[in-house]
Motif scaffolding. Structure first.
Motif, PDB file in Angstrom:
ATOM      1  N   GLU A   1       0.846  -1.194   0.000  1.00  0.00           N
ATOM      2  CA  GLU A   1       0.000   0.000   0.000  1.00  0.00           C
ATOM      3  C   GLU A   1       0.884   1.247   0.000  1.00  0.00           C
TER       4      GLU A   1
ATOM      5  N   TYR B   1      -1.303  -5.721   2.581  1.00  0.00           N
ATOM      6  CA  TYR B   1      -2.280  -6.748   2.959  1.00  0.00           C
ATOM      7  C   TYR B   1      -1.898  -8.015   2.193  1.00  0.00           C
TER       8      TYR B   1
ATOM      9  N   PRO C   1      -7.730 -11.326   6.745  1.00  0.00           N
ATOM     10  CA  PRO C   1      -8.264 -10.198   5.969  1.00  0.00           C
ATOM     11  C   PRO C   1      -8.180  -8.909   6.781  1.00  0.00           C
ATOM     12  N   GLY C   2      -7.761  -7.855   6.107  1.00  0.00           N
ATOM     13  CA  GLY C   2      -7.707  -6.562   6.779  1.00  0.00           C
ATOM     14  C   GLY C   2      -6.481  -6.357   7.643  1.00  0.00           C
ATOM     15  N   PHE C   3      -5.605  -7.359   7.718  1.00  0.00           N
ATOM     16  CA  PHE C   3      -4.397  -7.221   8.538  1.00  0.00           C
ATOM     17  C   PHE C   3      -3.249  -6.735   7.663  1.00  0.00           C
ATOM     18  N   MET C   4      -2.761  -5.567   7.995  1.00  0.00           N
ATOM     19  CA  MET C   4      -1.645  -5.036   7.208  1.00  0.00           C
ATOM     20  C   MET C   4      -0.321  -5.384   7.879  1.00  0.00           C
TER      21      MET C   4
ATOM     22  N   ARG D   1       2.466   5.275   5.313  1.00  0.00           N
ATOM     23  CA  ARG D   1       1.097   4.837   5.564  1.00  0.00           C
ATOM     24  C   ARG D   1       0.128   6.026   5.513  1.00  0.00           C
TER      25      ARG D   1
END
Ligand code: FES
Ligand SMILES: [Fe+2]
Length: 354
Positions: A191, A209, A215-218, A350
């Motif tokens: 990202e 990710y 799911p949704g864990f960076m 980020r």
């Protein structure tokens, strides 16, 4: 096999810096043969517990100090005495400074040339590190500090020996800038991504990710080289610390190791945390194996066919050149390489949702 000259890195075939040469456990009072920097070398541990690395070949008549099992020097267990190592052939003995300190049968003074080259070593993090410098200088930077190693919350790594790779270390170092392989190879398109180069350090920040993670864990990593051969990667602010070391064996080949320090989440980790830590290390190793398979089979990349969206390979390669050039040139190269480098079309840091 492409060598340092093919990559145009500088006049020295092997880089200046600290390099892993063994796991601490592998170095004992029984001398062992290793090969790094195009040289045959011997590691042993003196009676004090201190580790030594010396030339493999005796200056008298060239016997290998460690590749012997049949001499009576070995049989009688007199090869390592105090801090000294004795040659199995005619029993010349060399001290911690490498100088011959005994020729058992000769009454004449010991010639000055009767000496082994000794290497500057440090033992830390369960590993033995050697300082390599083609100019013969003392270390001008230190090993990376890893405060987590001494934090009881962390489970220590158990080093994975990755063995030999038939490629130049440049190909490994390139990975630091390689933003565009993270999606295809590892399943984690970033990202955000940036490289920051500062002196002997070259850093990569990224967050992604991953397909294999929740799911949704960076997964966010802060990954950096301290000098040319030691890489650390902090996962999500210190949940784990990955270690990858690589050391040139010959010009165009290297040996590599991997480990993962894992935060147990408790004030002090116990034995019951070890299986969790080993499982996390295995996961980290599996990701590294995705790179390793490429490195083990690729041809040399002397000049990337770069396109917009690729990372700052040329900057990281420029940074890496400082270690293949005279120390007097390092500051000049650093001044050219230092800076923050983003990737076109991608945030450098980020993005916090507002
Ligand atoms: S070759 Fe080592 S003592 Fe003779
Ligand atoms: Fe990779």
């Amino acid at each position: 096999m492409a060598g340092t000259a093919d990559y145009g890195l500088g006049p020295f075939t092997y880089p200046r810096g600290w390099f892993m040469v063994a796991e601490a456990d592998e170095v004992t009072s029984v001398p062992s043969a290793v090969r790094y920097f195009g040289q045959d070398l011997v590691l042993y541990r003196g009676a004090s517990g201190r580790a030594y690395m010396v030339d493999a070949y005796c200056p008298h008549m060239g016997a290998h100090l460690a590749r012997n099992t049949t001499s009576y020097v070995i049989h009688d267990k007199i090869q390592v005495e105090g801090e000294s190592i004795r040659c199995p052939y005619h029993a010349w003995r060399f001290g911690a400074d490498g100088k011959c300190n005994q020729i058992p049968y000769s009454p004449a003074p010991i010639p000055a040339a009767a000496r082994l080259r000794t290497w500057t070593l440090q033992e830390r993090y369960g590993c033995i590190f050697a300082w390599h410098d083609s100019e013969g200088g003392a270390p001008d930077f230190d090993l990376p500090a890893i405060p987590e190693w001494d934090d009881p919350a962390y489970v220590h790594w158990k080093i994975d020996q990755l063995g030999m790779l038939p490629c130049h270390p440049q190909e490994i170092v390139d990975n630091l800038a390689d933003v565009s392989h993270l999606g295809p190879t590892h399943g984690g398109p970033p990202e955000y991504f940036s490289n920051i180069i500062d002196g002997i350090e070259a850093r990569q920040y990224q967050g992604a990710y991953h397909r294999a993670l929740a799911p949704g864990f960076m997964l966010e990593t802060d990954t950096f080289y301290t000098g040319p051969g030691i890489l650390l990667s902090y996962f999500n602010g210190g949940g784990a610390v990955m270690y990858i070391a690589h050391t040139p064996v010959d010009d165009g080949s290297l040996k590599a190791w991997h480990g993962l320090l894992v935060n147990s989440g408790k004030p002090a980790a116990g034995d019951d945390d070890i299986p969790m830590a080993r499982a996390q290390q295995a996961g980290s190793l599996a990701a590294l194996a995705q790179d390793f398979e490429v490195w083990a089979n690729k041809r040399a990349c002397i000049q990337p066919l770069a396109v917009p969206g690729d990372g700052a390979f040329s900057r990281v390669r420029l940074w890496y050149r400082q270690f293949y050039n005279p120390r007097a040139e390092a500051a000049k190269i650093q001044a050219l390489a230092n800076g923050t480098y983003g990737v076109r079309g991608m945030p450098a840091t980020r993005q916090i949702a507002s």
